[in-house]
Design a protein around this motif. Structure first.
Motif, PDB file in Angstrom:
ATOM      1  N   ARG A  10      29.648 -43.198  -4.450  1.00 51.23           N
ATOM      2  CA  ARG A  10      30.150 -43.691  -5.733  1.00 51.23           C
ATOM      3  C   ARG A  10      30.493 -45.172  -5.661  1.00 51.23           C
ATOM      4  NH1 ARG A  10      34.638 -41.293  -7.055  1.00 51.23           N
ATOM      5  NH2 ARG A  10      34.857 -40.015  -5.212  1.00 51.23           N
ATOM      6  N   VAL A  11      30.968 -45.645  -4.497  1.00 55.32           N
ATOM      7  CA  VAL A  11      31.230 -47.072  -4.311  1.00 55.32           C
ATOM      8  C   VAL A  11      29.923 -47.851  -4.405  1.00 55.32           C
ATOM      9  CG1 VAL A  11      31.921 -48.843  -2.632  1.00 55.32           C
ATOM     10  CG2 VAL A  11      33.371 -46.825  -2.999  1.00 55.32           C
ATOM     11  N   ALA A  51      46.265 -41.066  -1.829  1.00 56.66           N
ATOM     12  CA  ALA A  51      45.701 -42.243  -1.196  1.00 56.66           C
ATOM     13  C   ALA A  51      45.077 -43.185  -2.225  1.00 56.66           C
ATOM     14  CB  ALA A  51      44.642 -41.831  -0.187  1.00 56.66           C
ATOM     15  N   THR A  52      45.216 -44.469  -1.960  1.00 60.14           N
ATOM     16  CA  THR A  52      44.527 -45.517  -2.703  1.00 60.14           C
ATOM     17  C   THR A  52      44.060 -46.526  -1.674  1.00 60.14           C
ATOM     18  OG1 THR A  52      45.929 -45.233  -4.643  1.00 60.14           O
ATOM     19  CG2 THR A  52      44.741 -47.304  -4.473  1.00 60.14           C
ATOM     20  N   ILE A  53      42.834 -47.007  -1.831  1.00 60.52           N
ATOM     21  CA  ILE A  53      42.309 -47.989  -0.898  1.00 60.52           C
ATOM     22  C   ILE A  53      41.647 -49.110  -1.690  1.00 60.52           C
ATOM     23  CG2 ILE A  53      40.094 -46.813  -0.591  1.00 60.52           C
ATOM     24  CD1 ILE A  53      40.222 -47.699   2.371  1.00 60.52           C
ATOM     25  N   CYS A  63      38.314 -50.809  -5.609  1.00 62.36           N
ATOM     26  CA  CYS A  63      39.554 -50.054  -5.534  1.00 62.36           C
ATOM     27  C   CYS A  63      39.230 -48.587  -5.824  1.00 62.36           C
ATOM     28  CB  CYS A  63      40.563 -50.592  -6.536  1.00 62.36           C
ATOM     29  SG  CYS A  63      42.138 -49.722  -6.482  1.00 62.36           S
ATOM     30  N   VAL A  64      39.641 -47.717  -4.930  1.00 64.03           N
ATOM     31  CA  VAL A  64      39.468 -46.281  -5.123  1.00 64.03           C
ATOM     32  C   VAL A  64      40.865 -45.685  -5.202  1.00 64.03           C
ATOM     33  CG1 VAL A  64      38.422 -44.156  -4.246  1.00 64.03           C
ATOM     34  CG2 VAL A  64      37.373 -46.369  -3.705  1.00 64.03           C
ATOM     35  N   ASP A  65      41.154 -45.019  -6.331  1.00 63.34           N
ATOM     36  CA  ASP A  65      42.499 -44.462  -6.498  1.00 63.34           C
ATOM     37  C   ASP A  65      42.557 -43.008  -6.068  1.00 63.34           C
ATOM     38  OD1 ASP A  65      41.545 -42.867  -8.623  1.00 63.34           O
ATOM     39  OD2 ASP A  65      42.397 -44.174 -10.163  1.00 63.34           O
ATOM     40  N   ASP A  66      43.735 -42.410  -6.184  1.00 63.24           N
ATOM     41  CA  ASP A  66      43.937 -41.050  -5.691  1.00 63.24           C
ATOM     42  C   ASP A  66      43.143 -40.000  -6.454  1.00 63.24           C
ATOM     43  OD1 ASP A  66      45.446 -41.287  -7.973  1.00 63.24           O
ATOM     44  OD2 ASP A  66      47.249 -40.418  -7.118  1.00 63.24           O
ATOM     45  N   SER A  67      42.605 -40.349  -7.632  1.00 64.24           N
ATOM     46  CA  SER A  67      41.755 -39.398  -8.360  1.00 64.24           C
ATOM     47  C   SER A  67      40.302 -39.521  -7.921  1.00 64.24           C
ATOM     48  CB  SER A  67      41.860 -39.641  -9.871  1.00 64.24           C
ATOM     49  OG  SER A  67      41.209 -40.853 -10.226  1.00 64.24           O
ATOM     50  N   SER A  82      34.943 -55.678 -15.181  1.00 63.49           N
ATOM     51  CA  SER A  82      35.025 -54.637 -14.163  1.00 63.49           C
ATOM     52  C   SER A  82      34.083 -53.505 -14.517  1.00 63.49           C
ATOM     53  CB  SER A  82      36.457 -54.103 -14.009  1.00 63.49           C
ATOM     54  OG  SER A  82      36.833 -53.410 -15.167  1.00 63.49           O
ATOM     55  N   THR A  83      33.727 -52.750 -13.511  1.00 59.98           N
ATOM     56  CA  THR A  83      32.893 -51.567 -13.670  1.00 59.98           C
ATOM     57  C   THR A  83      33.639 -50.412 -13.044  1.00 59.98           C
ATOM     58  OG1 THR A  83      30.915 -52.942 -13.471  1.00 59.98           O
ATOM     59  CG2 THR A  83      30.631 -50.567 -13.178  1.00 59.98           C
ATOM     60  N   VAL A  84      33.693 -49.287 -13.753  1.00 58.45           N
ATOM     61  CA  VAL A  84      34.362 -48.103 -13.245  1.00 58.45           C
ATOM     62  C   VAL A  84      33.309 -47.027 -13.007  1.00 58.45           C
ATOM     63  CG1 VAL A  84      36.041 -46.303 -13.737  1.00 58.45           C
ATOM     64  CG2 VAL A  84      36.489 -48.654 -14.458  1.00 58.45           C
ATOM     65  N   ALA A  85      33.326 -46.425 -11.827  1.00 63.59           N
ATOM     66  CA  ALA A  85      32.412 -45.335 -11.498  1.00 63.59           C
ATOM     67  C   ALA A  85      33.256 -44.087 -11.271  1.00 63.59           C
ATOM     68  CB  ALA A  85      31.611 -45.660 -10.246  1.00 63.59           C
ATOM     69  N   GLU A  86      32.889 -42.997 -11.928  1.00 65.75           N
ATOM     70  CA  GLU A  86      33.636 -41.749 -11.759  1.00 65.75           C
ATOM     71  C   GLU A  86      32.777 -40.707 -11.125  1.00 65.75           C
ATOM     72  OE1 GLU A  86      36.227 -40.557 -14.916  1.00 65.75           O
ATOM     73  OE2 GLU A  86      35.864 -42.467 -15.887  1.00 65.75           O
TER      74      GLU A  86
END
Length: 86
Positions: A10-11, A51-53, A63-67, A82-86
């Protein structure tokens, strides 16, 4: 997190979408920059992860959040798109 797609993939997809390129065109490959096995393990569904990294890849802030949501922004600016990938 409900996605069965590994976080590392996903990253890669998120960075490629942000840059408007095919994911296979990204150089260097993500696994040469960070430990993708550790990234995937960190965000594997455990039910109680908080976790968040955050890291830089190809000049992008990732940035990857806990979800498990992946957000990609320009690393050099605080207000860029920004671009968000889910």
């Amino acid at each position: 997190m409900t996605s069965s797609v590994p976080t590392s993939l996903r990253v890669v997809e998120g960075v490629a979408a942000h840059e408007g390129v095919d994911p296979v065109e990204l150089e260097p490959p993500l696994h040469e920059v960070i430990d993708t096995d550790a990234l995937d393990a960190l965000f594997r569904s455990t039910g109680d992860s908080s976790a968040t990294i955050e890291f830089t890849y190809r000049g992008k802030r990732v940035c990857v959040d806990d979800s498990g949501q992946v957000q990609v922004t320009e690393a050099s600016s605080n207000t860029g798109g920004s671009t968000v990938a889910e």
